[in-house]
Write a protein that holds these residues in place. Structure first.
Motif, PDB file in Angstrom:
ATOM      1  N   GLY A  72       0.796  -1.220   0.000  1.00  0.00           N
ATOM      2  CA  GLY A  72       0.000   0.000   0.000  1.00  0.00           C
ATOM      3  C   GLY A  72       0.828   1.269   0.000  1.00  0.00           C
ATOM      4  N   HIS A  73       0.417   2.222  -0.814  1.00  0.00           N
ATOM      5  CA  HIS A  73       1.084   3.524  -0.842  1.00  0.00           C
ATOM      6  C   HIS A  73       1.012   4.187   0.541  1.00  0.00           C
ATOM      7  CE1 HIS A  73       1.636   3.905  -5.205  1.00  0.00           C
ATOM      8  NE2 HIS A  73       0.420   3.423  -5.374  1.00  0.00           N
ATOM      9  N   CYS A  74       2.138   4.717   0.974  1.00  0.00           N
ATOM     10  CA  CYS A  74       2.187   5.500   2.218  1.00  0.00           C
ATOM     11  C   CYS A  74       1.532   4.763   3.387  1.00  0.00           C
ATOM     12  CB  CYS A  74       1.533   6.868   2.035  1.00  0.00           C
ATOM     13  SG  CYS A  74       2.256   7.839   0.704  1.00  0.00           S
ATOM     14  N   ASN A 422      -2.231  -6.577   0.090  1.00  0.00           N
ATOM     15  CA  ASN A 422      -3.319  -6.477   1.074  1.00  0.00           C
ATOM     16  C   ASN A 422      -4.624  -5.979   0.474  1.00  0.00           C
ATOM     17  OD1 ASN A 422      -1.927  -4.103   0.661  1.00  0.00           O
ATOM     18  ND2 ASN A 422      -1.698  -3.576   2.811  1.00  0.00           N
ATOM     19  N   ILE A 423      -4.828  -6.215  -0.823  1.00  0.00           N
ATOM     20  CA  ILE A 423      -6.119  -5.857  -1.407  1.00  0.00           C
ATOM     21  C   ILE A 423      -7.188  -6.855  -0.969  1.00  0.00           C
ATOM     22  CG2 ILE A 423      -5.080  -4.757  -3.414  1.00  0.00           C
ATOM     23  CD1 ILE A 423      -6.215  -7.270  -5.001  1.00  0.00           C
ATOM     24  N   SER A 424      -8.429  -6.451  -1.139  1.00  0.00           N
ATOM     25  CA  SER A 424      -9.572  -7.293  -0.790  1.00  0.00           C
ATOM     26  C   SER A 424     -10.294  -7.753  -2.045  1.00  0.00           C
ATOM     27  CB  SER A 424     -10.547  -6.498   0.084  1.00  0.00           C
ATOM     28  OG  SER A 424     -11.099  -5.421  -0.685  1.00  0.00           O
ATOM     29  N   ARG A 425     -11.266  -8.620  -1.852  1.00  0.00           N
ATOM     30  CA  ARG A 425     -12.088  -9.052  -2.988  1.00  0.00           C
ATOM     31  C   ARG A 425     -12.871  -7.878  -3.554  1.00  0.00           C
ATOM     32  NH1 ARG A 425     -14.206 -15.186  -2.537  1.00  0.00           N
ATOM     33  NH2 ARG A 425     -12.307 -16.117  -1.709  1.00  0.00           N
ATOM     34  N   ALA A 426     -13.253  -6.943  -2.700  1.00  0.00           N
ATOM     35  CA  ALA A 426     -13.972  -5.749  -3.174  1.00  0.00           C
ATOM     36  C   ALA A 426     -13.087  -4.941  -4.116  1.00  0.00           C
ATOM     37  CB  ALA A 426     -14.424  -4.902  -1.989  1.00  0.00           C
ATOM     38  N   ASP A 427     -11.785  -4.846  -3.794  1.00  0.00           N
ATOM     39  CA  ASP A 427     -10.857  -4.156  -4.689  1.00  0.00           C
ATOM     40  C   ASP A 427     -10.758  -4.883  -6.023  1.00  0.00           C
ATOM     41  OD1 ASP A 427     -10.081  -2.187  -2.769  1.00  0.00           O
ATOM     42  OD2 ASP A 427      -8.735  -3.641  -1.841  1.00  0.00           O
TER      43      ASP A 427
END
Length: 444
Positions: A72-74, A422-427
Protein backbone atom coordinates in the motif's frame (compact mmCIF):
# COMPACT_ATOMS: atom_id res chain seq x y z
CA UNK A 1 -7.76 -0.79 3.06
CA UNK A 2 -8.72 2.80 3.71
CA UNK A 3 -9.34 5.78 1.47
CA UNK A 4 -7.39 8.92 2.43
CA UNK A 5 -9.18 12.09 3.43
CA UNK A 6 -6.71 14.35 1.63
CA UNK A 7 -8.50 16.61 -0.81
CA UNK A 8 -7.50 16.76 -4.47
CA UNK A 9 -6.09 19.92 -6.07
CA UNK A 10 -8.38 22.14 -8.11
CA UNK A 11 -8.70 20.78 -11.63
CA UNK A 12 -8.00 24.09 -13.40
CA UNK A 13 -4.62 24.78 -11.76
CA UNK A 14 -3.69 21.07 -11.84
CA UNK A 15 -4.07 20.92 -15.62
CA UNK A 16 -1.65 23.78 -16.06
CA UNK A 17 0.85 22.28 -13.62
CA UNK A 18 0.56 18.86 -15.22
CA UNK A 19 1.25 20.22 -18.71
CA UNK A 20 4.22 22.16 -17.37
CA UNK A 21 5.69 19.09 -15.70
CA UNK A 22 5.27 16.97 -18.84
CA UNK A 23 6.97 19.68 -20.92
CA UNK A 24 9.87 19.96 -18.47
CA UNK A 25 10.21 16.19 -18.38
CA UNK A 26 10.77 16.23 -22.14
CA UNK A 27 13.17 19.17 -21.82
CA UNK A 28 15.39 17.99 -18.98
CA UNK A 29 15.26 14.17 -18.83
CA UNK A 30 16.74 11.67 -21.25
CA UNK A 31 14.20 10.89 -23.97
CA UNK A 32 14.82 7.19 -23.29
CA UNK A 33 13.01 7.59 -19.93
CA UNK A 34 9.70 6.23 -21.16
CA UNK A 35 6.26 7.19 -19.87
CA UNK A 36 2.96 5.36 -20.13
CA UNK A 37 -0.02 6.92 -21.93
CA UNK A 38 -0.44 9.38 -24.80
CA UNK A 39 -0.65 12.12 -22.20
CA UNK A 40 1.56 10.96 -19.31
CA UNK A 41 -0.04 10.71 -15.88
CA UNK A 42 1.53 13.14 -13.41
CA UNK A 43 1.09 11.60 -9.97
CA UNK A 44 0.38 13.89 -7.04
CA UNK A 45 -0.34 11.78 -3.96
CA UNK A 46 -1.33 8.24 -3.01
CA UNK A 47 -2.72 6.26 -0.10
CA UNK A 48 -2.86 2.48 0.16
CA UNK A 49 -4.44 1.06 -3.03
CA UNK A 50 -5.28 4.46 -4.55
CA UNK A 51 -3.32 7.15 -6.39
CA UNK A 52 -4.34 10.65 -7.46
CA UNK A 53 -3.02 12.72 -10.36
CA UNK A 54 -2.58 16.52 -10.44
CA UNK A 55 -6.03 16.89 -11.95
CA UNK A 56 -7.43 15.28 -8.80
CA UNK A 57 -8.49 12.08 -10.56
CA UNK A 58 -8.47 8.97 -8.38
CA UNK A 59 -7.11 5.63 -9.62
CA UNK A 60 -7.12 2.11 -8.26
CA UNK A 61 -3.48 1.05 -8.57
CA UNK A 62 -2.98 -2.49 -9.87
CA UNK A 63 0.67 -1.99 -10.85
CA UNK A 64 2.27 -0.43 -7.75
CA UNK A 65 5.12 1.37 -9.49
CA UNK A 66 6.16 -1.86 -11.28
CA UNK A 67 5.43 -4.37 -8.48
CA UNK A 68 7.20 -2.18 -5.93
CA UNK A 69 4.50 -0.80 -3.65
CA UNK A 70 3.72 -4.18 -2.13
CA UNK A 71 1.64 -3.29 0.95
CA UNK A 72 0.00 0.00 0.00
CA UNK A 73 1.08 3.52 -0.84
CA UNK A 74 2.19 5.50 2.22
CA UNK A 75 1.14 2.66 4.52
CA UNK A 76 1.33 4.29 7.97
CA UNK A 77 2.74 1.10 9.49
CA UNK A 78 5.77 1.55 7.22
CA UNK A 79 6.05 5.33 6.90
CA UNK A 80 5.86 5.93 10.64
CA UNK A 81 9.00 3.83 11.15
CA UNK A 82 10.73 5.39 8.14
CA UNK A 83 9.99 8.91 9.37
CA UNK A 84 11.29 8.10 12.84
CA UNK A 85 14.54 6.75 11.39
CA UNK A 86 15.00 9.74 9.05
CA UNK A 87 14.80 12.00 12.09
CA UNK A 88 17.25 9.83 14.02
CA UNK A 89 19.95 8.96 11.45
CA UNK A 90 19.47 9.03 7.68
CA UNK A 91 22.73 7.62 6.34
CA UNK A 92 25.84 5.65 7.06
CA UNK A 93 27.77 3.59 4.52
CA UNK A 94 28.70 -0.05 5.06
CA UNK A 95 31.94 1.20 6.63
CA UNK A 96 29.95 1.64 9.85
CA UNK A 97 27.73 -1.21 11.05
CA UNK A 98 24.30 -0.20 12.33
CA UNK A 99 21.62 -2.14 14.16
CA UNK A 100 19.17 -1.95 11.26
CA UNK A 101 21.33 -3.61 8.61
CA UNK A 102 22.01 -6.41 11.10
CA UNK A 103 18.33 -6.78 12.03
CA UNK A 104 17.29 -6.94 8.38
CA UNK A 105 20.00 -9.44 7.44
CA UNK A 106 19.03 -11.64 10.37
CA UNK A 107 15.36 -11.54 9.38
CA UNK A 108 16.22 -12.47 5.79
CA UNK A 109 18.30 -15.41 6.99
CA UNK A 110 15.27 -16.65 8.95
CA UNK A 111 12.80 -16.61 6.05
CA UNK A 112 14.85 -17.46 2.96
CA UNK A 113 14.93 -21.08 1.77
CA UNK A 114 17.79 -23.45 2.54
CA UNK A 115 21.05 -22.14 3.97
CA UNK A 116 20.90 -18.61 2.53
CA UNK A 117 22.43 -16.83 5.52
CA UNK A 118 24.66 -14.04 4.22
CA UNK A 119 23.32 -10.86 2.63
CA UNK A 120 24.75 -7.95 0.67
CA UNK A 121 22.57 -4.86 0.23
CA UNK A 122 22.53 -2.42 -2.67
CA UNK A 123 20.07 0.13 -4.07
CA UNK A 124 18.36 -1.73 -6.92
CA UNK A 125 17.64 -5.03 -8.62
CA UNK A 126 20.21 -4.23 -11.28
CA UNK A 127 22.96 -3.99 -8.66
CA UNK A 128 21.68 -7.10 -6.90
CA UNK A 129 21.95 -9.15 -10.10
CA UNK A 130 25.38 -7.68 -10.89
CA UNK A 131 26.62 -8.72 -7.45
CA UNK A 132 25.17 -12.22 -7.84
CA UNK A 133 26.90 -12.87 -11.17
CA UNK A 134 30.20 -11.41 -9.95
CA UNK A 135 30.07 -13.61 -6.85
CA UNK A 136 29.17 -16.73 -8.86
CA UNK A 137 32.16 -16.20 -11.12
CA UNK A 138 34.44 -15.81 -8.11
CA UNK A 139 32.99 -18.83 -6.30
CA UNK A 140 33.19 -21.24 -9.24
CA UNK A 141 36.21 -19.97 -11.12
CA UNK A 142 34.12 -20.15 -14.29
CA UNK A 143 32.92 -17.25 -16.41
CA UNK A 144 29.99 -18.50 -18.51
CA UNK A 145 26.48 -17.58 -17.41
CA UNK A 146 23.27 -19.07 -18.79
CA UNK A 147 20.12 -16.96 -18.82
CA UNK A 148 16.74 -17.30 -20.51
CA UNK A 149 15.26 -15.66 -23.56
CA UNK A 150 12.63 -13.03 -22.73
CA UNK A 151 14.47 -12.33 -19.44
CA UNK A 152 14.94 -8.87 -17.95
CA UNK A 153 17.69 -8.32 -15.39
CA UNK A 154 18.23 -4.55 -15.21
CA UNK A 155 19.73 -1.51 -16.89
CA UNK A 156 23.51 -1.77 -16.42
CA UNK A 157 25.69 -3.15 -19.21
CA UNK A 158 25.99 -6.61 -17.61
CA UNK A 159 22.31 -6.70 -16.68
CA UNK A 160 21.41 -5.71 -20.24
CA UNK A 161 23.62 -8.55 -21.51
CA UNK A 162 21.63 -10.99 -19.38
CA UNK A 163 18.38 -9.41 -20.58
CA UNK A 164 16.92 -10.99 -23.71
CA UNK A 165 14.59 -8.32 -25.07
CA UNK A 166 15.71 -6.37 -28.13
CA UNK A 167 14.22 -3.02 -26.97
CA UNK A 168 16.42 -3.16 -23.85
CA UNK A 169 19.59 -4.28 -25.64
CA UNK A 170 20.30 -1.40 -27.99
CA UNK A 171 23.90 -0.18 -28.64
CA UNK A 172 26.76 -0.94 -26.30
CA UNK A 173 25.57 -4.28 -24.94
CA UNK A 174 28.43 -6.78 -24.93
CA UNK A 175 27.28 -10.32 -24.21
CA UNK A 176 30.66 -11.99 -23.68
CA UNK A 177 30.17 -14.95 -21.35
CA UNK A 178 26.36 -14.77 -21.47
CA UNK A 179 24.28 -17.38 -23.32
CA UNK A 180 20.49 -17.58 -23.57
CA UNK A 181 18.46 -20.78 -23.54
CA UNK A 182 14.89 -21.01 -24.83
CA UNK A 183 12.42 -20.20 -22.09
CA UNK A 184 9.39 -22.16 -20.88
CA UNK A 185 6.85 -20.01 -22.73
CA UNK A 186 4.09 -22.59 -23.07
CA UNK A 187 1.63 -20.28 -24.83
CA UNK A 188 4.23 -19.62 -27.55
CA UNK A 189 6.39 -22.71 -27.21
CA UNK A 190 9.71 -22.00 -28.96
CA UNK A 191 9.92 -25.71 -29.82
CA UNK A 192 6.35 -25.79 -31.19
CA UNK A 193 5.33 -28.49 -28.72
CA UNK A 194 2.39 -28.80 -26.34
CA UNK A 195 2.57 -29.23 -22.57
CA UNK A 196 2.50 -31.77 -20.93
CA UNK A 197 3.08 -34.12 -23.89
CA UNK A 198 6.33 -32.21 -24.55
CA UNK A 199 7.80 -33.57 -21.29
CA UNK A 200 9.21 -30.06 -20.71
CA UNK A 201 11.67 -30.39 -23.59
CA UNK A 202 12.63 -26.72 -23.23
CA UNK A 203 14.45 -27.55 -19.99
CA UNK A 204 16.82 -29.82 -21.87
CA UNK A 205 17.87 -26.90 -24.06
CA UNK A 206 19.79 -25.58 -21.05
CA UNK A 207 22.05 -28.64 -21.17
CA UNK A 208 22.44 -28.46 -24.94
CA UNK A 209 23.35 -24.78 -24.67
CA UNK A 210 25.96 -25.47 -21.99
CA UNK A 211 27.46 -28.20 -24.16
CA UNK A 212 27.57 -26.11 -27.33
CA UNK A 213 27.56 -22.44 -26.36
CA UNK A 214 29.81 -22.35 -23.29
CA UNK A 215 33.12 -23.79 -22.13
CA UNK A 216 31.19 -26.70 -20.64
CA UNK A 217 31.71 -25.44 -17.11
CA UNK A 218 29.42 -22.61 -16.05
CA UNK A 219 29.45 -20.05 -13.26
CA UNK A 220 25.70 -19.71 -12.98
CA UNK A 221 22.22 -20.04 -14.35
CA UNK A 222 20.03 -17.00 -13.61
CA UNK A 223 16.27 -16.82 -14.06
CA UNK A 224 13.15 -15.08 -12.81
CA UNK A 225 10.71 -17.66 -11.39
CA UNK A 226 8.05 -15.80 -13.38
CA UNK A 227 9.42 -13.50 -16.08
CA UNK A 228 8.33 -9.95 -15.34
CA UNK A 229 9.02 -7.63 -18.27
CA UNK A 230 8.76 -10.74 -20.46
CA UNK A 231 5.02 -10.73 -19.79
CA UNK A 232 4.55 -12.76 -16.59
CA UNK A 233 5.63 -15.92 -18.40
CA UNK A 234 5.05 -18.77 -15.94
CA UNK A 235 6.90 -22.09 -16.38
CA UNK A 236 5.43 -25.56 -15.94
CA UNK A 237 5.88 -27.01 -12.46
CA UNK A 238 8.65 -29.43 -13.49
CA UNK A 239 10.83 -26.91 -15.31
CA UNK A 240 13.11 -25.53 -12.62
CA UNK A 241 13.66 -28.93 -10.96
CA UNK A 242 14.99 -30.30 -14.25
CA UNK A 243 17.14 -27.22 -14.89
CA UNK A 244 18.54 -27.23 -11.35
CA UNK A 245 19.96 -30.74 -11.86
CA UNK A 246 21.50 -29.71 -15.17
CA UNK A 247 23.09 -26.60 -13.66
CA UNK A 248 24.64 -28.67 -10.86
CA UNK A 249 25.91 -31.24 -13.35
CA UNK A 250 28.00 -28.55 -15.04
CA UNK A 251 29.31 -26.94 -11.87
CA UNK A 252 27.08 -23.87 -11.87
CA UNK A 253 25.26 -21.95 -9.17
CA UNK A 254 21.51 -21.40 -9.43
CA UNK A 255 20.53 -17.71 -9.10
CA UNK A 256 16.87 -16.93 -8.49
CA UNK A 257 16.03 -13.39 -9.61
CA UNK A 258 13.22 -12.54 -7.19
CA UNK A 259 13.12 -8.82 -7.95
CA UNK A 260 9.47 -9.07 -8.98
CA UNK A 261 8.35 -12.42 -7.56
CA UNK A 262 9.63 -12.07 -3.99
CA UNK A 263 8.02 -11.23 -0.63
CA UNK A 264 4.78 -13.17 -0.98
CA UNK A 265 3.79 -11.89 -4.41
CA UNK A 266 3.09 -15.40 -5.79
CA UNK A 267 1.08 -16.49 -2.72
CA UNK A 268 1.70 -18.68 0.34
CA UNK A 269 5.51 -18.73 -0.04
CA UNK A 270 7.97 -15.91 0.56
CA UNK A 271 9.68 -16.42 -2.80
CA UNK A 272 8.59 -17.49 -6.25
CA UNK A 273 11.26 -20.16 -6.64
CA UNK A 274 9.80 -21.98 -3.61
CA UNK A 275 6.67 -22.65 -5.66
CA UNK A 276 8.79 -25.03 -7.75
CA UNK A 277 10.49 -26.66 -4.74
CA UNK A 278 13.97 -25.51 -5.73
CA UNK A 279 16.47 -24.01 -3.30
CA UNK A 280 18.74 -21.50 -5.05
CA UNK A 281 22.42 -20.93 -4.27
CA UNK A 282 21.98 -17.18 -4.61
CA UNK A 283 18.79 -15.16 -4.40
CA UNK A 284 18.40 -11.56 -5.52
CA UNK A 285 15.58 -9.12 -4.84
CA UNK A 286 14.55 -5.46 -4.73
CA UNK A 287 11.29 -3.61 -5.59
CA UNK A 288 8.54 -4.75 -3.18
CA UNK A 289 11.04 -5.64 -0.47
CA UNK A 290 10.82 -2.14 1.05
CA UNK A 291 7.44 -0.99 -0.29
CA UNK A 292 8.93 1.64 -2.58
CA UNK A 293 12.11 2.63 -0.74
CA UNK A 294 15.12 1.87 -3.01
CA UNK A 295 16.88 -1.33 -1.95
CA UNK A 296 18.57 -4.34 -3.52
CA UNK A 297 19.43 -7.70 -1.97
CA UNK A 298 21.87 -10.47 -2.88
CA UNK A 299 21.77 -13.31 -0.36
CA UNK A 300 23.63 -16.61 -0.42
CA UNK A 301 25.24 -19.31 1.70
CA UNK A 302 28.15 -18.63 4.03
CA UNK A 303 30.45 -20.76 1.89
CA UNK A 304 29.68 -18.88 -1.31
CA UNK A 305 29.85 -15.48 0.42
CA UNK A 306 33.30 -16.40 1.75
CA UNK A 307 34.56 -16.82 -1.81
CA UNK A 308 34.28 -13.09 -2.57
CA UNK A 309 37.72 -11.77 -3.47
CA UNK A 310 39.00 -8.36 -2.42
CA UNK A 311 37.22 -5.62 -0.51
CA UNK A 312 33.60 -4.69 -0.98
CA UNK A 313 31.66 -1.60 0.09
CA UNK A 314 28.28 -0.08 -0.71
CA UNK A 315 27.68 3.61 -0.15
CA UNK A 316 23.91 3.25 -0.02
CA UNK A 317 23.62 -0.50 0.57
CA UNK A 318 22.33 -1.17 4.05
CA UNK A 319 21.28 2.43 4.56
CA UNK A 320 19.49 2.58 7.94
CA UNK A 321 16.35 4.14 6.46
CA UNK A 322 16.02 1.54 3.70
CA UNK A 323 16.73 -1.29 6.14
CA UNK A 324 14.02 -0.02 8.50
CA UNK A 325 11.57 0.19 5.60
CA UNK A 326 12.39 -3.33 4.39
CA UNK A 327 12.15 -4.93 7.80
CA UNK A 328 8.87 -3.11 8.52
CA UNK A 329 7.48 -4.35 5.19
CA UNK A 330 8.51 -7.94 5.83
CA UNK A 331 7.08 -7.87 9.36
CA UNK A 332 3.80 -6.39 8.11
CA UNK A 333 3.51 -9.16 5.50
CA UNK A 334 3.99 -11.66 8.33
CA UNK A 335 1.67 -10.01 10.85
CA UNK A 336 -1.19 -9.50 8.40
CA UNK A 337 -0.73 -12.93 6.78
CA UNK A 338 -0.43 -11.33 3.36
CA UNK A 339 1.17 -14.36 1.73
CA UNK A 340 -2.08 -16.20 2.34
CA UNK A 341 -4.07 -13.17 1.18
CA UNK A 342 -2.07 -13.11 -2.05
CA UNK A 343 -3.00 -16.76 -2.54
CA UNK A 344 -6.71 -16.56 -1.74
CA UNK A 345 -7.49 -13.15 -3.23
CA UNK A 346 -5.14 -14.00 -6.09
CA UNK A 347 -7.21 -17.11 -6.86
CA UNK A 348 -10.38 -15.00 -6.81
CA UNK A 349 -8.71 -12.48 -9.11
CA UNK A 350 -7.58 -15.22 -11.49
CA UNK A 351 -11.10 -16.62 -11.72
CA UNK A 352 -12.47 -13.18 -12.58
CA UNK A 353 -9.80 -12.71 -15.25
CA UNK A 354 -10.72 -16.04 -16.78
CA UNK A 355 -14.33 -14.87 -16.92
CA UNK A 356 -13.13 -11.87 -18.92
CA UNK A 357 -11.20 -14.24 -21.19
CA UNK A 358 -14.40 -16.17 -21.88
CA UNK A 359 -16.12 -12.88 -22.72
CA UNK A 360 -13.45 -11.25 -24.88
CA UNK A 361 -11.70 -13.25 -27.69
CA UNK A 362 -8.96 -10.61 -27.56
CA UNK A 363 -7.61 -12.31 -24.41
CA UNK A 364 -5.58 -15.26 -25.65
CA UNK A 365 -3.90 -16.35 -22.43
CA UNK A 366 -4.29 -15.77 -18.70
CA UNK A 367 -1.25 -16.71 -16.63
CA UNK A 368 0.65 -15.99 -13.47
CA UNK A 369 0.40 -16.86 -9.81
CA UNK A 370 -0.98 -15.17 -6.71
CA UNK A 371 -1.22 -11.43 -7.23
CA UNK A 372 0.97 -11.50 -10.32
CA UNK A 373 -1.35 -12.09 -13.27
CA UNK A 374 -0.90 -11.46 -16.99
CA UNK A 375 -3.28 -11.22 -19.94
CA UNK A 376 -1.77 -11.85 -23.37
CA UNK A 377 -3.84 -10.18 -26.08
CA UNK A 378 -4.06 -11.59 -29.59
CA UNK A 379 -5.83 -10.69 -32.81
CA UNK A 380 -6.82 -14.30 -33.37
CA UNK A 381 -6.73 -17.15 -30.85
CA UNK A 382 -5.84 -19.71 -33.53
CA UNK A 383 -2.90 -17.87 -35.05
CA UNK A 384 -1.98 -16.14 -31.76
CA UNK A 385 -0.96 -13.05 -33.70
CA UNK A 386 0.01 -10.45 -31.06
CA UNK A 387 -2.31 -7.46 -30.59
CA UNK A 388 -0.06 -4.65 -29.33
CA UNK A 389 -2.33 -1.85 -30.59
CA UNK A 390 -5.32 -3.27 -28.74
CA UNK A 391 -3.15 -3.74 -25.65
CA UNK A 392 -2.27 -0.05 -25.71
CA UNK A 393 -5.95 0.78 -26.13
CA UNK A 394 -6.87 -1.25 -23.05
CA UNK A 395 -4.07 0.41 -21.08
CA UNK A 396 -5.34 3.86 -22.08
CA UNK A 397 -9.01 3.03 -21.51
CA UNK A 398 -8.23 1.49 -18.11
CA UNK A 399 -6.60 4.75 -17.05
CA UNK A 400 -9.63 6.71 -18.26
CA UNK A 401 -11.84 4.31 -16.28
CA UNK A 402 -9.79 4.77 -13.11
CA UNK A 403 -7.45 1.76 -13.12
CA UNK A 404 -3.64 1.69 -13.40
CA UNK A 405 -2.14 -1.45 -14.95
CA UNK A 406 1.13 -2.36 -16.67
CA UNK A 407 2.20 -3.62 -20.04
CA UNK A 408 4.99 -5.95 -21.14
CA UNK A 409 5.99 -8.86 -23.32
CA UNK A 410 8.39 -8.95 -26.24
CA UNK A 411 5.56 -7.92 -28.58
CA UNK A 412 4.04 -5.34 -26.23
CA UNK A 413 0.83 -7.34 -26.03
CA UNK A 414 0.67 -8.46 -22.40
CA UNK A 415 -1.22 -6.61 -19.68
CA UNK A 416 0.58 -6.94 -16.33
CA UNK A 417 -1.67 -6.91 -13.27
CA UNK A 418 -0.03 -6.79 -9.85
CA UNK A 419 -2.27 -5.41 -7.11
CA UNK A 420 -0.90 -4.83 -3.63
CA UNK A 421 -0.70 -7.84 -1.34
CA UNK A 422 -3.32 -6.48 1.07
CA UNK A 423 -6.12 -5.86 -1.41
CA UNK A 424 -9.57 -7.29 -0.79
CA UNK A 425 -12.09 -9.05 -2.99
CA UNK A 426 -13.97 -5.75 -3.17
CA UNK A 427 -10.86 -4.16 -4.69
CA UNK A 428 -10.66 -7.01 -7.20
CA UNK A 429 -14.31 -6.48 -8.12
CA UNK A 430 -13.67 -2.77 -8.65
CA UNK A 431 -10.62 -3.49 -10.81
CA UNK A 432 -12.40 -6.15 -12.86
CA UNK A 433 -15.28 -3.75 -13.46
CA UNK A 434 -12.85 -1.19 -14.85
CA UNK A 435 -11.15 -3.83 -17.02
CA UNK A 436 -14.46 -5.13 -18.33
CA UNK A 437 -15.51 -1.63 -19.34
CA UNK A 438 -12.10 -0.99 -20.91
CA UNK A 439 -12.18 -4.13 -23.05
CA UNK A 440 -15.70 -3.29 -24.19
CA UNK A 441 -14.40 0.07 -25.48
CA UNK A 442 -11.56 -1.32 -27.61
CA UNK A 443 -11.98 -0.44 -31.27
CA UNK A 444 -11.03 -3.03 -33.88
Amino acid sequence: MTTPAKSAPAAQSATTRSDEIIAKHKEFLWPSVANYYRRPLVADHAQMQYLWDLEGRKYLDFFGGILTVSVGHCNPKITSKVNAQVNRMQHTSTLYPNEHIVALAEKIAQITPGALQKSFFTSSGTEANEAAILLARMATGSYDVVALRHAYSGSSQLAKAVTAHAPYRKAGVISVGISHAVNPYCYRCPLHLTYPECEVACANDVENLIQTGTSGSIAAFIAEPIQGVGGFITPPKEYFKIVFKIVKKYGGLFIADEVQTGWGRTGKKWFGIEQWEVTPDILTSAKGMANGVPIGLTTTTAEIADSYQGLNIATFGGNPVTCVAARATIELIEEENLRENAHTVGAYFRAKLEELQAKYPLIGDVRGMGLMQGLELVKDRKTKEPAPEATTQVLERARDNGLLIGKGGLYGNVLRLAPMLNISRADVDEGIGCLDKSFSEVKA
